[in-house]
Structure formats: structure tokens, C-alpha cells
Motif scaffolding. Structure first.
Motif, PDB file in Angstrom:
ATOM      1  N   UNK A  19       3.722   6.302  -6.360  1.00 13.53           N
ATOM      2  CA  UNK A  19       4.791   5.406  -6.692  1.00 13.53           C
ATOM      3  C   UNK A  19       4.464   3.980  -7.179  1.00 13.53           C
ATOM      4  N   UNK A  20       3.637   3.472  -6.115  1.00 10.87           N
ATOM      5  CA  UNK A  20       3.069   2.102  -6.386  1.00 10.87           C
ATOM      6  C   UNK A  20       2.256   2.034  -7.761  1.00 10.87           C
ATOM      7  N   UNK A  36       9.014  -8.153  -4.094  1.00 14.24           N
ATOM      8  CA  UNK A  36       9.861  -7.111  -4.095  1.00 14.24           C
ATOM      9  C   UNK A  36       9.159  -5.965  -4.731  1.00 14.24           C
ATOM     10  N   UNK A  37       9.502  -4.824  -4.222  1.00 17.23           N
ATOM     11  CA  UNK A  37       8.861  -3.403  -4.871  1.00 17.23           C
ATOM     12  C   UNK A  37       9.949  -2.207  -4.868  1.00 17.23           C
ATOM     13  N   UNK A  45       6.563  -2.563   3.304  1.00 12.32           N
ATOM     14  CA  UNK A  45       5.435  -3.552   2.454  1.00 12.32           C
ATOM     15  C   UNK A  45       4.955  -4.477   3.349  1.00 12.32           C
ATOM     16  N   UNK A  46       5.644  -5.035   4.525  1.00 15.47           N
ATOM     17  CA  UNK A  46       4.934  -5.719   5.436  1.00 15.47           C
ATOM     18  C   UNK A  46       3.736  -4.949   5.998  1.00 15.47           C
ATOM     19  N   UNK A  47       3.985  -3.984   6.309  1.00 13.39           N
ATOM     20  CA  UNK A  47       3.023  -2.983   7.050  1.00 13.39           C
ATOM     21  C   UNK A  47       1.770  -2.934   6.175  1.00 13.39           C
ATOM     22  N   UNK A  48       1.971  -2.718   4.994  1.00 10.69           N
ATOM     23  CA  UNK A  48       0.985  -2.487   4.121  1.00 10.69           C
ATOM     24  C   UNK A  48       0.157  -3.932   3.811  1.00 10.69           C
ATOM     25  N   UNK A  49       0.674  -5.000   3.809  1.00  9.02           N
ATOM     26  CA  UNK A  49       0.264  -6.221   3.823  1.00  9.02           C
ATOM     27  C   UNK A  49      -0.671  -6.550   5.089  1.00  9.02           C
ATOM     28  N   UNK A 258      10.836   1.856 -19.997  1.00  8.97           N
ATOM     29  CA  UNK A 258      10.753   0.650 -19.561  1.00  8.97           C
ATOM     30  C   UNK A 258      12.257   0.822 -18.731  1.00  8.97           C
ATOM     31  N   UNK A 259      12.006   0.178 -17.507  1.00 15.33           N
ATOM     32  CA  UNK A 259      13.067   0.117 -16.533  1.00 15.33           C
ATOM     33  C   UNK A 259      13.183  -1.316 -15.971  1.00 15.33           C
ATOM     34  N   UNK A 260      14.475  -1.474 -15.517  1.00  7.11           N
ATOM     35  CA  UNK A 260      14.753  -3.083 -14.913  1.00  7.11           C
ATOM     36  C   UNK A 260      15.159  -2.648 -13.396  1.00  7.11           C
ATOM     37  N   UNK A 261      14.831  -3.453 -12.532  1.00  9.59           N
ATOM     38  CA  UNK A 261      15.388  -3.492 -11.497  1.00  9.59           C
ATOM     39  C   UNK A 261      15.220  -4.948 -10.709  1.00  9.59           C
TER      40      UNK A 261
END
Length: 543
Positions: A19-20, A36-37, A45-49, A258-261
Motif C-alpha cells: 500500500x505504501x 499524512x498517508x 505512522x508514528x510506530x514506523x517512524x 490519479x486520485x486525490x485524498x
């Protein structure tokens, strides 16, 4: 590849990693820049960082311990290119396939630049210090063969913590089978004289060398070198194919979607990085033709030392006189037997499952072996009785598995199985043996039991032997490996073979081996495997 790897973070699996990548987050650096992901919670996200701090310290410190612990083993291939200077390719040769009985003869290593060879009773111990500089070891079937042998012979060794076994990596790519078969599929060539050589035949090279054949030593070393340099090419190919698999996962459509989020532009798929890596890997593979072509020569020195050169560079030296060998002192064995018996006569019978096929027969008297094929039970019985043997050694199971009353597969006793304790012990020691009541062995087993009963009723001592096991234990090649070598090795014991046949058959050589096991038994230099209920199997015990 490691800078694109996220599954080494605890709690992050393949789906999250994919997914990443599809979000365009192809490296640790890109991940850190994202506030933001899409599809990833703040906590994750904080865990990965948090883990990336530790991962990068290890990675840039050229340390591999973290990845050994947290990277799934099937993904170990990813570390290869980033730690290539810490990688060693390894293959061993041995006196046989049994971890219990056999010894290492050669350890060959290749670090992509330099070949190192370590030889039994010469410089094998130097491998302990040499391997300390490496963090990754790459083998083919090393988990089951090379590594157990090395740990057994060099128990104090510290092996690289990360092991990539190409057997399993290749299997994940749809390539199965022995290394030589896979090489042919990949169009990897060897010299003509090594095309059909396998591990068992490499054992014969060592035996020939011990008899003074330097060319055999050259072939053995060359065979090993081709193993290790080909491992590197195969690993490079696997790395490329694995990258291609990842790339194919990321390509969802022919056109970019192309997608927007949350106002953030995300392009899918972001495969540019992987395409670039794959392009470079393909270029590296094209350089295969630039791999050096090994050439081995030997030179004898006046002091008995043999120098072995690889492409005119000294590879190692070896003194054949210092090599430990299996020593069978037939003279002492015969003297020992005659102390307890008036005669030294052992009959060996290499029995077949049917009287329609001749059995090998041997009468071993002192150092003379009288060999002949015998057609039926009457001939075997009469000729054995006339020989007045001290011992009769039959190559056949002489008992049924405990609980079995017959060999009939439809009988209720079938629930007790087809294998005896002695056969399980041999298997556990790495010696291949068929269960006594496997379908193809049933007639042989019943015939052996019948003959042993007849001989015992007539007052003869009868034992069960297995020539294949005896030959493995004595470091003699089996007939299927090299019949001529088997004959030479047996003759080297000092035995005079007397046969009616112009050419000694493999059945006769196995019959002689059974008779020789009889000598080991009479000299009390044997091991009895199994139990009284199922009948013991007698094998040589080397003192």
C-alpha cells in the motif's frame, strides 16, 4: 532494496508495505517527509517512524542484526545488494552424505572477487577466522547439508547471522530440483568434464586423490569453484526476478491512475525507482560473461607437498601424508579372529528378491575372496555349507518389524508399520536404506528370513548386513556411484579376488562387502543396530 523495505517494522506486513509503495512511498526518506498517508493511521505512522530511527542506525552502521531478527526469512534476499561486501558464497565437499559418519574434504568460498579454498587436514581450521568478516552466507541446500557439517566439525565457529539458502529462494520462483539441474534450466554451463559430475562423484575425486591422483584433486577443486561462482550468478538472477515480481504487483493498469485524498496528489503506480533498480541489475547480469574462467593446476614439491594454483595464483598447499584416512587393518583383524576361532571364513550373500535373478556370493578366507553368482536357494545353501563358514553374512532384512506376523499388507498386523528400528537408526545417521516391508522389499525380506532359519537350524552363526551402509561407513563409493572405484577401494584392502567372471559384477562386490562385515563381527569391531525381536543389523565400527 532495503531502503524501500517496510516489513522489517514489527506489525507491518506485505499488504501495508505494498500500500505504501502504491502511494508513491518507495523509500524511508519519502515516508519521513509525509505528514499524512492515505489508509495509514497516525499511530501506525508514528510506530514506523520510531522504528525507522533504529533501522537507519543499523543500516548505515553496516550492521545486520536488526534485519536478521525482524525481516521475514523469505525476504532475506532483500539485504543482499546493500550488504554485498559482507556476503560470502559457500559450498562444501565431503567424504559422503552422512553427517554421522562423514567428514568435510573441501570448503569453498567466493566473495564476488576472490576464491578461498579450505582443505581437510591442511588449512580447514583457518576458515574459522576467515568467515568472521562476513554477515551474509549464501548456499544451496546449506540449511540441511553444508551448515550442519560445518557446525559439527568446527563447533567453535561463528557463522554469518543471515543465511540465504538458494534452494528455497529458487523454489519461490518456481525452480525446483538439484543445483546442476537448475543450472541447466538457466543455461549456466560448466566444462565438459564436469557437466555430469554431482556430489557423490565428487567423493570419488577425493578417494582418487588419496591414491596419488593429482588430476582428481584438480577436478574436485574446480568442481567446487564452479559451484560457488555459479551461486553468485544465480543469486543475482533471483534478486532481479524478485524485484520484477514487486514491480508487477505495483502495476495495476497500463495507464497511471490519479486520485486525490485530503488535497494530496497521489500517482499510482510509482514504479520508477524499481524500474531503475531492475535496469541496473540486468546490466550486471550481462556481465556474467566477464566472470573469470577458473583453471586449476597442481605442482609436486620434493618435500611431498602439493601446491594448488588457481589461474597461476597459489590457492593452497596440501601434504597427502598428513590426511587422516579410514584405516582398515585386515592383518590385525584376521589375527584377532583366529585367536577366538580355529578358522577365518566368512560367507557373504548379496541376496536378490527372486530366485529368477542370480545373487552375489563370496567366500572370504583370510585374504582371498572367492566370488560367484548363484541362481537359486539350493545352490546358495549347498555352497555355503561346503565352505564351512565361521560366520554367514546376508544382505537382506532377516526380521520383521515388531508387531508384524507376516508381510501381507492386507493383514491386521500392517498397522505396526513397515520399518524396523535398525532402519530408522540408519536413516537418522544419514544413510539411505529401504524399509524391510516396503512393497519392493517384501520378497527379499521373506527369502532372507527363510535362508537364515535354515542356516541357523544347521548350527551356523548368521548375521544381517547391508553393504551400502558398510561402504558409506568405510568411505568407499557405492556401486551406483562408481563401480570401478568400489572395486579398486576393496582391492586396496589387500584382498585377492578370485572370480569365474572375467569382469567382477556389482553383486559379487556387495557379497564381498557383506563377508567383510562378517570379519568386523568376528573381530568384535561392530555395532549392532536394532533389537532382538526385529533382528539386529550389523555394521562396522571404526576403532
Amino acid at each position: 532494496m532495503m531502503k524501500s523495505t517496510f516489513i522489517c517494522v514489527p506489525g507491518i506486513g506485505e499488504k501495508t508495505e505494498e500500500h505504501l509503495w502504491n502511494m508513491g512511498i518507495l523509500t524511508w526518506e519519502i515516508f519521513r517527509r509525509k505528514s499524512k498517508i492515505f489508509g495509514l493511521s497516525k499511530n501506525k505512522r508514528e510506530l514506523i517512524n520510531e522504528y525507522l530511527d533504529k533501522i537507519e542506525r543499523e543500516f548505515y552502521g553496516n550492521l545486520i542484526s536488526y534485519f536478521v531478527k525482524y525481516l521475514p526469512k523469505k525476504e532475506y534476499w532483500r539485504v543482499y545488494k546493500d550488504f554485498i561486501d559482507k556476503t560470502i558464497f559457500l559450498d562444501i565437499e565431503t567424504t559422503g552424505l552422512s553427517l554421522y559418519y562423514d567428514k568435510i574434504t573441501v570448503i569453498g568460498t567466493y566473495n564476488g572477487k576472490e576464491v578461498k579454498i579450505f582443505i581437510k587436514d591442511s588449512n580447514l581450521e583457518e576458515f574459522i577466522d576467515y568467515i568472521k568478516d562476513y554477515e551474509i552466507i549464501i548456499t544451496f541446500n546449506g540449511k540441511l547439508f553444508d551448515i550442519p557439517f560445518i557446525k559439527k566439525e568446527l563447533p567453535e565457529i561463528r557463522l554469518p547471522p543471515l543465511h540465504i539458502d538458494l534452494r528455497y529462494l529458487l523454489r519461490s520462483l518456481g525452480l525446483k530440483g538439484p543445483l546442476k539441474k537448475i543450472e541447466k534450466k538457466l543455461n549456466i554451463k560448466r566444462p565438459d568434464n564436469l557437466q555430469e559430475v554431482n556430489g557423490r562423484e565428487a567423493v570419488s575425486f577425493w578417494n582418487k586423490f588419496l591414491r596419488g591422483n593429482n588430476k582428481a584433486l584438480e577436478n574436485l577443486v574446480l568442481y567446487n569453484i564452479y559451484d560457488i561462482i555459479n551461486l553468485k550468478y544465480i543469486m543475482d538472477l533471483c534478486f532481479l526476478k524478485k524485484l520484477s515480481q514487486i514491480q508487477s504487483k505495483l502495476i495495476r493498469d497500463e495507464k497511471e491512475t490519479i486520485s486525490y485524498y485530503l488535497g494530496e496528489l497521489i500517482q499510482q503506480p510509482h514504479t520508477k525507482n524499481f524500474k531503475e533498480i531492475i535496469r541496473k541489475e540486468k546490466e550486471n547480469l550481462k556481465k556474467k560473461s566477464e566472470h573469470f574462467i577458473p583453471k586449476i593446476i597442481t605442482q609436486n614439491r620434493p618435500n611431498g607437498i602439493i601446491e594448488v594454483y588457481l589461474n597461476n595464483e597459489l590457492l593452497f598447499c596440501i601434504n597427502p601424508k598428513k590426511i587422516e584416512r579410514v584405516n582398515i587393518n585386515l592383518e590385525n583383524m584376521i589375527k584377532k579372529i583366529k585367536k577366538h576361532n580355529n578358522s577365518c571364513v566368512s560367507v557373504g550373500i548379496d541376496l536378490t528378491g527372486s530366485q529368477n535373478r542370480s545373487s552375489g556370493f563370496c567366500i572370504l578366507k583370510d585374504k582371498e575372496a572367492y566370488l560367484s553368482p548363484l541362481e537359486n536357494d539350493d545352490d546358495i545353501i549347498s555352497k555355503t555349507i561346503n565352505a564351512k563358514p565361521t560366520i554367514i553374512s546376508i544382505d537382506s532384512p532377516l526380521g520383521l518389524p515388531k508387531g508384524r506376523c507376516c508381510a501381507d499388507d492386507s493383514c491386521k498386523c500392517r498397522k505396526f508399520g513397515i520399518t524396523r528400528e535398525c532402519e530408522r537408526i540408519l536413516k537418522s545417521r544419514g544413510i539411505n536404506v529401504y524399509p524391510s516391508l516396503i512393497k519392493s522389499m517384501q520378497k527379499l525380506t521373506l527369502r532372507g528370513i527363510k535362508l537364515s532359519r535354515i542356516f541357523r537350524e544347521k548350527g551356523f552363526k548368521v548375521i544381517e548386513s547391508y553393504p551400502g551402509a558398510a561402504q558409506d561407513i568405510l568411505c568407499i563409493p557405492r556401486k551406483k556411484v562408481d563401480l570401478k572405484e568400489l572395486e579398486i577401494e576393496l582391492k586396496n584392502l589387500g584382498i585377492k579376488f578370485i572370480s569365474k567372471n572375467e569382469k567382477i559384477t556389482h553383486d559379487e562386490l556387495d557379497a564381498f562387502t557383506s563377508a567383510l562385515v562378517g570379519y568386523f563381527y568376528l573381530a568384535e569391531e561392530y555395532e549392532a543396530l536394532g533389537n532382538d525381536v526385529e533382528e539386529h543389523l550389523i555394521i562396522p565400527r571404526l576403532i
